[in-house]
Design a protein around this motif. Structure first.
Motif, PDB file in Angstrom:
ATOM      1  N   ASN A 248      59.503 -32.719   9.876  1.00  0.00           N
ATOM      2  CA  ASN A 248      58.667 -32.351   8.539  1.00  0.00           C
ATOM      3  C   ASN A 248      57.218 -31.627   9.024  1.00  0.00           C
ATOM      4  O   ASN A 248      56.991 -30.592   8.335  1.00  0.00           O
ATOM      5  CB  ASN A 248      58.592 -33.427   7.633  1.00  0.00           C
ATOM      6  N   ASN A 254      60.927 -25.753   9.477  1.00  0.00           N
ATOM      7  CA  ASN A 254      60.118 -25.817   8.357  1.00  0.00           C
ATOM      8  C   ASN A 254      58.898 -24.850   8.512  1.00  0.00           C
ATOM      9  O   ASN A 254      58.522 -24.175   7.630  1.00  0.00           O
ATOM     10  CB  ASN A 254      59.475 -27.060   8.162  1.00  0.00           C
ATOM     11  N   ASP A 255      58.564 -24.430   9.802  1.00  0.00           N
ATOM     12  CA  ASP A 255      57.856 -23.459  10.213  1.00  0.00           C
ATOM     13  C   ASP A 255      58.202 -22.026   9.736  1.00  0.00           C
ATOM     14  O   ASP A 255      57.516 -20.942   9.275  1.00  0.00           O
ATOM     15  CB  ASP A 255      57.273 -23.344  11.663  1.00  0.00           C
ATOM     16  N   LEU A 257      60.524 -21.559   7.604  1.00  0.00           N
ATOM     17  CA  LEU A 257      60.712 -21.376   6.132  1.00  0.00           C
ATOM     18  C   LEU A 257      59.440 -21.018   5.401  1.00  0.00           C
ATOM     19  O   LEU A 257      59.185 -20.319   4.389  1.00  0.00           O
ATOM     20  CB  LEU A 257      61.199 -22.968   5.426  1.00  0.00           C
ATOM     21  N   ARG A 258      58.221 -21.688   5.817  1.00  0.00           N
ATOM     22  CA  ARG A 258      56.919 -21.597   5.491  1.00  0.00           C
ATOM     23  C   ARG A 258      56.306 -20.061   5.797  1.00  0.00           C
ATOM     24  O   ARG A 258      55.758 -19.315   5.003  1.00  0.00           O
ATOM     25  CB  ARG A 258      55.826 -22.156   6.039  1.00  0.00           C
ATOM     26  N   GLN A 263      58.247 -23.307   0.679  1.00  0.00           N
ATOM     27  CA  GLN A 263      57.873 -24.810   1.151  1.00  0.00           C
ATOM     28  C   GLN A 263      58.895 -25.408   2.144  1.00  0.00           C
ATOM     29  O   GLN A 263      60.198 -25.361   2.116  1.00  0.00           O
ATOM     30  CB  GLN A 263      57.810 -25.625  -0.119  1.00  0.00           C
ATOM     31  N   GLY A 264      58.159 -26.249   3.087  1.00  0.00           N
ATOM     32  CA  GLY A 264      59.209 -26.960   4.046  1.00  0.00           C
ATOM     33  C   GLY A 264      59.714 -28.131   3.286  1.00  0.00           C
ATOM     34  O   GLY A 264      59.350 -28.766   2.234  1.00  0.00           O
ATOM     35  N   LEU A 265      60.877 -28.422   3.706  1.00  0.00           N
ATOM     36  CA  LEU A 265      61.679 -29.489   3.107  1.00  0.00           C
ATOM     37  C   LEU A 265      61.415 -30.790   3.956  1.00  0.00           C
ATOM     38  O   LEU A 265      61.361 -30.739   5.065  1.00  0.00           O
ATOM     39  CB  LEU A 265      63.319 -29.289   3.151  1.00  0.00           C
ATOM     40  N   TRP A 267      63.128 -33.032   5.589  1.00  0.00           N
ATOM     41  CA  TRP A 267      64.372 -33.021   6.185  1.00  0.00           C
ATOM     42  C   TRP A 267      64.682 -34.635   6.524  1.00  0.00           C
ATOM     43  O   TRP A 267      65.814 -35.217   6.372  1.00  0.00           O
ATOM     44  CB  TRP A 267      64.584 -32.494   7.353  1.00  0.00           C
TER      45      TRP A 267
END
Length: 421
Positions: A248, A254-255, A257-258, A263-265, A267
């Motif tokens: 996370n 997540n990087d 996605l940002r 927003q990061g999930l 996971w």
């Protein structure tokens, strides 16, 4: 034991059987009887510190687990002796019938020759069978018996004795609220996981195999090689890499996605997303297996069946439904059943990816993504709840054995094999 052979004047054989019988009685009187008693009582005196005057003296008491193992060994030795005694009686009876008929009886050398000719495979297999009994059957029976005791928690030998409790452990799993809530939650997730993990990998593998086998697709060998790489890499490496990818805080997924303004999930920290993550990662690992199996089956389907279907005006979906899928199911149904049973016990994906987390405060020693098998592992190694772990092992075995046997007998491949036999 051996007296029948001596009566029939088979002196060497009689002496050997008599020696085995005498040794058997000696061990029974000196050791086996006490070991069986220990299995029944599981000890009379617990070990620990006893106050003598103003000082404490350590007393070596009975170790219930050791007594249980010694008792099981005693039963196995008695079974071997009983087997040899049966052979002794049968041999004496057959020799007596030969004497009554006026025929010559076998000498010791003739007996060895006869046994070697008729029972050579059994002689060779006798030692492996004995080893299997002690190294496989004995631990299996021991682990089953633990479920019917109170061995676990604060009741650990040699400080305390273990007692037989019957089905109390199984009743506690379904009656005590702390245990029943955990058992129901973990069991339901285990079944949901097994169904989804099996269906997604199986049918996605069929889809990938069909796409690769399309006539217009080129470089088929290259695509098969690329798609089989996830299976070729050891699961330990793949799962640890995936665990870092889905991290996370610093995970690359997540990087990215940002970077796109998303927003990061969570996971691996949110119960719902953690379950989605293990399903996705399992697809990554499991689809190549189904793909390879189905690719092999597709090559065995006669092409003239497709040509005849095209002449009759069948569309691609009808050809898949009436020709491809029946062939694939016939060949892979037993493997599909095995995959479902394997997913119930899919320890690696859950333990290495999430360790059963995130933590669920309503569960007893289990997390939100724990399966029965990972919960069993935690109960055994982390919390020393051996009786509950053993009960779970029995439940898992009954579930898998019942499902596998029932469904395998329903498959067409089993029915046709049974008809051939």
């Amino acid at each position: 034991m051996g007296l029948g052979q001596l009566y029939n004047r088979q002196w060497i054989k009689g002496v050997l059987f008599l020696a085995i019988g005498v040794l058997g009685w000696y061990f029974f009187i000196t050791d086996l009887a006490e070991s069986i008693r220990g299995l029944i009582t599981l000890g009379d005196q617990a070990g620990g510190l006893v106050k003598v005057g103003k000082q404490f003296k350590r007393v070596e008491g009975d170790h219930s687990v050791y007594l249980m193992i010694e008792g099981l060994i005693a039963f196995i030795v008695m079974g071997i002796i009983a087997f040899l005694y049966t052979l002794n009686v049968k041999d004496a009876s057959q020799t007596g019938k030969l004497r009554d008929a006026g025929k010559d009886i076998y000498s010791f050398r003739q007996t060895l020759t006869n046994v070697n000719e008729k029972y050579f495979p059994f002689i060779i297999l006798f030692l492996p069978i004995i080893v299997t009994i002690f190294l496989t059957v004995l631990p299996l029976v021991f682990s089953i018996l633990i479920a019917f005791t109170n061995f676990g928690g604060n009741n650990l030998p040699p400080g305390k004795l273990v007692d037989w409790t019957g089905f109390k452990t199984f009743l506690n799993l379904v009656q005590l609220k702390t245990w029943s809530r955990t058992f129901a939650g973990v069991l339901s997730w285990t079944l949901i996981w097994a169904v989804i993990a099996t269906v997604t990998t199986y049918f996605a593998g069929i889809l990938v195999a069909l796409l690769i086998e399309q006539p217009r697709v080129r470089l088929k060998k290259l695509w098969r090689t690329v798609l089989i790489i996830p299976f070729a890499i050891p699961n330990l490496v793949s799962l640890l890499v995936m665990r870092n990818l889905f991290n996370n805080q610093f995970g690359p997924i997540n990087d990215y996605l940002r970077m796109f303004g998303l927003q990061g999930l969570p996971w691996l920290t949110d119960p719902f997303w953690a379950k989605i993550t293990v399903i996705l990662v399992n697809m990554w690992i499991g689809i190549p297996v189904s793909m390879i199996l189905v690719c092999g089956v597709l090559t065995t389907i006669p092409r003239d069946m497709y040509e005849a279907a095209e002449v009759d005006g069948a569309n691609p979906f009808q050809k898949f439904k009436n020709i491809t899928m029946p062939f694939v199911l016939f060949a892979t149904a037993p493997i599909l059943i095995m995959q479902f049973a394997g997913n119930i016990n899919n320890f690696n994906v859950i333990f290495l990816l999430t360790n059963g987390d995130p933590v669920n405060p309503k569960y007893q020693y289990a997390g939100s993504t724990d399966l029965l098998i990972t919960w069993l592992y935690k109960l055994t190694l982390n919390n020393q709840e051996y009786n509950f772990a053993s009960a779970l092992g029995i439940i898992i075995f009954v579930m898998i054995a019942t499902f596998s046997i029932y469904n395998f007998r329903k498959t067409k491949s089993f029915k046709e094999e049974d008809m051939i036999q």
